[in-house]
Design an enzyme around this catalytic site. Structure first.
Site, mmCIF file in Angstrom:
data_model
loop_
_atom_site.group_PDB
_atom_site.id
_atom_site.type_symbol
_atom_site.label_atom_id
_atom_site.label_comp_id
_atom_site.label_asym_id
_atom_site.label_seq_id
_atom_site.Cartn_x
_atom_site.Cartn_y
_atom_site.Cartn_z
ATOM 1 N N SER A 41 63.553 69.516 53.182
ATOM 2 C CA SER A 41 63.947 68.264 52.531
ATOM 3 C C SER A 41 65.410 68.206 52.109
ATOM 4 O O SER A 41 65.932 67.121 51.870
ATOM 5 C CB SER A 41 63.065 67.988 51.321
ATOM 6 O OG SER A 41 63.374 68.882 50.271
ATOM 7 N N LYS A 82 66.196 69.003 44.640
ATOM 8 C CA LYS A 82 66.655 67.690 45.113
ATOM 9 C C LYS A 82 68.025 67.387 44.514
ATOM 10 O O LYS A 82 68.510 68.078 43.637
ATOM 11 C CB LYS A 82 65.682 66.573 44.702
ATOM 12 C CG LYS A 82 64.241 66.775 45.130
ATOM 13 C CD LYS A 82 64.057 66.673 46.614
ATOM 14 C CE LYS A 82 62.584 66.913 46.957
ATOM 15 N NZ LYS A 82 62.367 67.163 48.339
#
Length: 185
Positions: A41, A82
């Site tokens: 990701s 993230k």
């Protein structure tokens, strides 16, 4: 050396080792801890298997900033890595692969490599914050996060905003593999 001196020296070594392990445990628990990137990701910035150092005290004395890479406890009972896109009060929108924060277009140089590889379409779909979380702005005490691999990231577009209380810390340094050793942006 007599028996009493040997026992005393052994005791001193044991004491020194216990103190060293205690200090290491305190540093790991409260200051820095390693983490392994799990998944794709955050590609191309971070790849599966990268080992990083998480600075746990950075947000004890400060606050998250736009584009920081953070580690947080996700709803799935695991930790995610993230990038912070929106801070409390920010209005977020994506249009034609451009991020707008409070109506101002933002540069995202960490996405340039992926955008160049695209044969068609956009890396990040068009959306407004209201469409994703039901609010025009990021709520107080929360951040909006996204992975750099926008097409294959489970992030605030799916799990909602992240409470700043769930943030473990920020990470800016890969220590393994050696070929990737160094800071990340």
């Amino acid at each position: 050396m007599n028996e009493q001196e040997e026992k005393s020296e052994t005791f001193e070594w044991v004491k020194a080792l216990l103190i060293a392990f205690g200090i290491a445990a305190i540093i790991r628990l409260f200051v820095f801890t390693p983490i392994v990137v799990d998944g794709i990701s955050m590609m191309p910035t971070l790849v599966d298997g990268d080992k990083m150092i998480v600075n746990k005290i950075s947000y004890t004395v400060g606050k998250p900033d736009h584009f920081d890479i953070v580690v947080f406890h996700a709803p799935e009972k695991k930790d995610y890595i993230k990038r912070v896109i929106g801070l409390p009060g920010d209005e977020i929108e994506y249009a034609d692969d451009v991020l707008y924060i409070n109506g101002v277009a933002q540069k995202e140089p960490y996405l340039d490599a992926y955008k160049k590889e695209l044969a068609e379409g956009t890396l990040t779909e068009d959306f407004t914050l209201e469409e994703k979380i039901g609010s025009r702005s990021v709520p107080e005490g929360h951040v909006f996060v996204m992975g750099d691999n926008r097409r294959k990231s489970r992030d605030s577009r799916h799990i909602g905003v992240v409470s700043t209380d769930d943030i473990i810390g920020t990470t800016k340094f890969v220590f393994w593999p050696i070929k990737d050793f160094g800071p990340v942006e």
